[in-house]
Design an enzyme around this catalytic site. Structure first.
Site, mmCIF file in Angstrom:
data_model
loop_
_atom_site.group_PDB
_atom_site.id
_atom_site.type_symbol
_atom_site.label_atom_id
_atom_site.label_comp_id
_atom_site.label_asym_id
_atom_site.label_seq_id
_atom_site.Cartn_x
_atom_site.Cartn_y
_atom_site.Cartn_z
ATOM 1 N N TYR A 157 3.794 -1.965 0.016
ATOM 2 C CA TYR A 157 4.864 -2.689 0.692
ATOM 3 C C TYR A 157 4.566 -2.830 2.179
ATOM 4 O O TYR A 157 4.725 -3.910 2.754
ATOM 5 C CB TYR A 157 6.183 -1.963 0.473
ATOM 6 C CG TYR A 157 7.388 -2.751 0.909
ATOM 7 C CD1 TYR A 157 7.851 -3.824 0.149
ATOM 8 C CD2 TYR A 157 8.074 -2.435 2.076
ATOM 9 C CE1 TYR A 157 8.950 -4.561 0.541
ATOM 10 C CE2 TYR A 157 9.181 -3.161 2.484
ATOM 11 C CZ TYR A 157 9.619 -4.217 1.713
ATOM 12 O OH TYR A 157 10.709 -4.948 2.115
ATOM 13 N N LYS B 73 4.034 -6.383 4.131
ATOM 14 C CA LYS B 73 4.939 -6.837 5.183
ATOM 15 C C LYS B 73 4.210 -6.984 6.519
ATOM 16 O O LYS B 73 4.516 -7.889 7.309
ATOM 17 C CB LYS B 73 6.130 -5.890 5.299
ATOM 18 C CG LYS B 73 7.078 -5.967 4.106
ATOM 19 C CD LYS B 73 7.583 -7.382 3.880
ATOM 20 C CE LYS B 73 8.578 -7.495 2.750
ATOM 21 N NZ LYS B 73 9.100 -8.865 2.553
#
Length: 319
Positions: free
Chosen positions: A163, A167
């Site tokens: 993640y 991002k």
């Protein structure tokens, strides 16, 4: 949701009134809240995502014109077909919100490599394909592209390597895209958001990984915020064509201190992770209903996720 009170919340003065806005990952959580906020400001909203039933249900509940399309943002052919359907239904979009995203939790060596890869595919590749697919519309309308990133793009967090990587990747992608197209009248914004009370996080909080991670987070980073508050901040940013949106506002502080954040995070989490010794933390698998929908192997369980082994003003004339 079609009450007169809700209809009166639409602002006649909003620059979004009458414009076409595309929101990916719109079935629930921040995407659904953003779609609602855009609709209240007078936009015609195209809802994109994988959860077809929820998307159509939401489209019927919004106060203004809305339609739903089930599509995988990592499938360029399907996305192109959907974009043409949006144009046919509403006209060319002038706002695109790349919100679609999924997550897994766990130490890198315990995560299923296909889960890890799928997070990268949906979050980075899906965002890039979304931007590419709708870029002709944004160029013609002198529109605005909003990339939803995360606090984790500024503060890399253990047990969330896929993640965090995704991002940070979409943040860099959005910066590069801005430099490519700003001179052609298209503004690009990045939204940095903290934890939200979404189905993904509610399911994540049932897992040992997130219970271990979140107990170590200091206030206010440990607090789950209302997705509607994030949506309000993002729509205000869209109206201003903002380059950066921080929600909650304290997230801006992490931007200023990002050079020292990796060392601080390592120091902060080290004691808690050392205390576990070699005891493994079972990886979560793809989290929540969105993760289950994006799972190409069909193994993720949305209810038990741990079971899986500055800006320019709006132009008056957009022609």
């Amino acid at each position: 949701m079609r009450s007169s009170a809700r209809r009166h919340q639409t602002s006649d003065s909003s620059p979004l009134r009458g414009r076409v806005a595309v929101v990916t990952g719109a079935a629930q959580g921040i995407g659904a809240s953003t779609a609602c906020a855009l609709s209240r400001r007078g936009a015609r909203v195209a809802l994109l995502g994988l959860q077809e039933r929820q998307l159509h249900q939401l489209a019927g509940q919004l106060p203004g014109p809305a339609a739903a399309w089930a599509v995988d943002v990592t499938d360029p052919a399907a996305l192109a077909t959907t974009a043409e359907a949006v144009r046919h239904t509403f006209g060319e979009p002038s706002v695109v919100v790349a919100n679609a995203g999924i997550a897994i939790g766990g130490a890198l060596h315990t995560c299923d490599p296909e889960d890890w890869r799928r997070v990268i595919e949906v979050n980075i590749v899906g965002s890039a394909l979304t931007a590419r697919c709708f870029l002709p519309d944004l160029l013609h309308s002198h529109g605005y592209y909003l990339q939803v990133a995360s606090l984790t793009a500024l503060v890399p967090t253990p047990l969330l390597s896929a993640y965090c990587a995704s991002k940070a990747g979409v943040e860099a992608f959005a910066h590069a895209l801005r430099a490519e197209i700003n001179h052609r009248g298209v503004d690009v914004g990045i939204a940095y958001l903290s934890w939200a009370a979404t189905p993904l996080i509610r399911h994540a909080d049932q897992t040992e990984v997130f219970q271990t991670l979140r107990v170590r987070l200091p206030w206010p980073a440990s607090v789950n915020q209302d997705p509607a508050a994030y949506a309000t901040a993002m729509v205000r940013g869209i109206e201003r064509r903002a380059g950066h949106i921080y929600a909650p506002s304290w997230v801006r502080l992490a931007q200023g201190g990002r050079a020292v954040m990796p060392a601080l995070v390592m120091h902060y989490f080290r004691h808690g992770l050392e205390a576990r010794g070699d005891a493994p933390l079972p990886a979560t698998g793809l989290l929540g209903p969105g993760g289950a929908a994006a799972d190409t192997n069909g193994l993720a369980d949305p209810d038990l996720p741990h079971r899986r082994p500055g800006g320019r003003s709006w132009p008056y004339d957009t022609a």
